[in-house]
Design an enzyme around this catalytic site. Structure first.
Site, PDB file in Angstrom:
ATOM      1  N   VAL A 206      46.909  50.543  30.602  1.00  0.00           N
ATOM      2  CA  VAL A 206      46.315  49.206  30.484  1.00  0.00           C
ATOM      3  C   VAL A 206      47.330  48.207  31.031  1.00  0.00           C
ATOM      4  O   VAL A 206      48.463  48.160  30.557  1.00  0.00           O
ATOM      5  CB  VAL A 206      45.998  48.851  29.018  1.00  0.00           C
ATOM      6  CG1 VAL A 206      45.340  47.476  28.930  1.00  0.00           C
ATOM      7  CG2 VAL A 206      45.111  49.897  28.360  1.00  0.00           C
ATOM      8  N   HIS A 207      46.904  47.429  32.048  1.00  0.00           N
ATOM      9  CA  HIS A 207      47.870  46.478  32.594  1.00  0.00           C
ATOM     10  C   HIS A 207      47.249  45.223  33.177  1.00  0.00           C
ATOM     11  O   HIS A 207      47.937  44.226  33.388  1.00  0.00           O
ATOM     12  CB  HIS A 207      48.712  47.148  33.698  1.00  0.00           C
ATOM     13  CG  HIS A 207      48.000  47.241  35.013  1.00  0.00           C
ATOM     14  ND1 HIS A 207      47.060  48.217  35.274  1.00  0.00           N
ATOM     15  CD2 HIS A 207      48.057  46.469  36.125  1.00  0.00           C
ATOM     16  CE1 HIS A 207      46.592  48.049  36.494  1.00  0.00           C
ATOM     17  NE2 HIS A 207      47.164  46.993  37.034  1.00  0.00           N
ATOM     18  N   ARG A 208      45.946  45.225  33.461  1.00  0.00           N
ATOM     19  CA  ARG A 208      45.352  44.080  34.155  1.00  0.00           C
ATOM     20  C   ARG A 208      45.358  42.832  33.290  1.00  0.00           C
ATOM     21  O   ARG A 208      45.095  42.886  32.087  1.00  0.00           O
ATOM     22  CB  ARG A 208      43.925  44.405  34.604  1.00  0.00           C
ATOM     23  CG  ARG A 208      43.883  45.328  35.802  1.00  0.00           C
ATOM     24  CD  ARG A 208      42.479  45.439  36.364  1.00  0.00           C
ATOM     25  NE  ARG A 208      42.469  46.351  37.500  1.00  0.00           N
ATOM     26  CZ  ARG A 208      42.450  45.965  38.766  1.00  0.00           C
ATOM     27  NH1 ARG A 208      42.451  44.681  39.071  1.00  0.00           N
ATOM     28  NH2 ARG A 208      42.434  46.860  39.738  1.00  0.00           N
ATOM     29  N   ARG A 241      53.948  44.246  30.787  1.00  0.00           N
ATOM     30  CA  ARG A 241      53.070  43.125  30.437  1.00  0.00           C
ATOM     31  C   ARG A 241      52.275  43.437  29.169  1.00  0.00           C
ATOM     32  O   ARG A 241      52.118  42.584  28.292  1.00  0.00           O
ATOM     33  CB  ARG A 241      52.098  42.834  31.579  1.00  0.00           C
ATOM     34  CG  ARG A 241      51.113  41.700  31.268  1.00  0.00           C
ATOM     35  CD  ARG A 241      49.980  41.667  32.256  1.00  0.00           C
ATOM     36  NE  ARG A 241      50.429  41.306  33.575  1.00  0.00           N
ATOM     37  CZ  ARG A 241      49.948  41.802  34.702  1.00  0.00           C
ATOM     38  NH1 ARG A 241      48.996  42.702  34.657  1.00  0.00           N
ATOM     39  NH2 ARG A 241      50.401  41.407  35.862  1.00  0.00           N
ATOM     40  N   ASP A 280      42.419  50.734  33.238  1.00  0.00           N
ATOM     41  CA  ASP A 280      41.856  49.569  33.923  1.00  0.00           C
ATOM     42  C   ASP A 280      42.413  49.469  35.347  1.00  0.00           C
ATOM     43  O   ASP A 280      42.172  48.496  36.040  1.00  0.00           O
ATOM     44  CB  ASP A 280      42.111  48.277  33.142  1.00  0.00           C
ATOM     45  CG  ASP A 280      43.600  47.970  32.938  1.00  0.00           C
ATOM     46  OD1 ASP A 280      44.450  48.700  33.465  1.00  0.00           O
ATOM     47  OD2 ASP A 280      43.901  46.990  32.225  1.00  0.00           O
TER      48      ASP A 280
END
Length: 347
Positions: A206-208, A241, A280
């Site tokens: 998950v990073h967006r 992030r 994602d």
């Protein structure tokens, strides 16, 4: 006479794609490459390790531009890239994918009348709230060569009036995956290190910004992943992030096997032996297919629509197709050589 290509990269997926093309460039006797690393992915586990593992020559220019908002980051990249282009005078600039580095490289080059080649051209999610969609659109309309991974991408460009310099070459990520599968089986010990057994765990990323910057959205995703982890162990290499967002929210990741970001061959090994992928990431959706592992995409849309229609992927809030069919659009693992041949012919 040797002609010069300047490559702009800045994020993990770009390093992997650029590695395949760089290997093909080095095989020629008439092309040379100058690599510029913007620094968009600044964590050593998400940057340096890929250059080491994939045998990419160290970038001649390291800009160390990271952090800040989209305008701030892209502006600083533009300021840094422009004098490099003036000094190097490349024949072409290659950009990859849809990041701020992609946009900055294409803008800087086009304003100096240096032709731009876009690898992964023509992809569309049709959601302009995504910064990546804006980056794709602008870059495609600034580029002189469009290297499309699928026929759908070619059609998307045609619908926007872009038909010149458009080539369906297949997907360089497939080139990279074929290279990685054999290497990872030989060198990676990640399964034994984590106590995992083949096809008995899930893998998530998950990073967006659309997920990490919206507290309610991130909370729902984490709860969904925790539910999945009750079925089988779930490994989550945690993006910086996402780590920061979860920490600021005091969001518990209990029940999920959280690890630091890992190198490409370790990730390839985890992908190859996973029972399910949750992500994602656009790139990881395809990589899941290349490893023939089903993917659940943690978004409401995807630019890789053929992974949905062919049954290898589903949107996490959408239905799943039971039949899985091979996708022939991605090519045979020789996209990088096609790209270099077309670049050479254009000079």
């Amino acid at each position: 006479m040797t002609r010069k290509i300047l490559t702009v990269v800045g994020a993990r997926p770009q390093f992997i794609k650029a590695a395949a093309v760089s290997r093909a460039i080095r095989e020629t006797k008439v092309l040379s490459e100058v690599m510029v690393h913007t620094g968009q992915h600044f964590d050593a586990n998400m940057s340096d390790v890929f250059f080491d593992e994939l045998s990419i020559p160290k970038p001649q220019y390291q800009l160390d531009v990271s952090g800040g908002g989209h305008g701030d980051m892209t502006g600083r990249m533009l300021i840094s890239i422009e004098p490099i282009l003036v000094a190097e005078k490349p024949d072409w600039v290659i950009v990859y994918g849809d990041t701020n580095s992609t946009l900055a490289g294409s803008l800087a080059a086009s304003k100096l009348h240096i032709p731009v080649a876009h690898v992964e051209a023509g992809l569309r999610s049709f959601n302009r709230r995504m910064p990546e969609e804006i980056n794709r659109l602008v870059t495609d309309h600034l580029s002189g060569l469009h290297f499309c991974p699928t026929r759908t991408a070619v059609a998307n460009l045609a619908a926007e009036g872009v038909v010149k310099g458009v080539h369906h070459v297949g997907d360089v990520m497939y080139d990279a995956t074929l290279f990685a599968i054999e290497r990872s089986e030989e060198s990676s010990t990640i399964l034994s290190d984590l106590g995992l057994r083949s096809k008995q765990y899930g893998l998530a990323t998950v990073h967006r910004a659309e997920n990490t910057d919206e507290p309610n959205q991130l909370r729902v995703i984490v709860e969904f992943l925790q539910e999945c982890a009750r079925v089988r162990p779930l490994v989550l290499p945690l993006h910086p992030r996402t780590r920061q967002a979860a920490s600021s929210m005091r969001l518990s990741l209990n029940g999920i096997l959280v690890i630091d970001p890992i190198g490409y061959f370790d990730m390839a090994k985890l992908l190859h032996h996973a029972a399910e992928i949750y992500t994602d990431s656009g790139g990881l959706q395809k990589e899941a297919y290349f490893h023939r592992v089903h993917c659940t995409t943690l978004r409401d849309e995807t630019e890789w629509t053929e992974t949905i229609t062919h049954g290898w992927n589903r949107l996490w809030k959408g239905p799943e197709r039971l039949n899985r069919v091979d996708i022939d659009e991605y090519g045979e693992g020789n996209a990088a050589h096609k790209i270099v041949k077309l670049l050479d012919a254009s000079m």
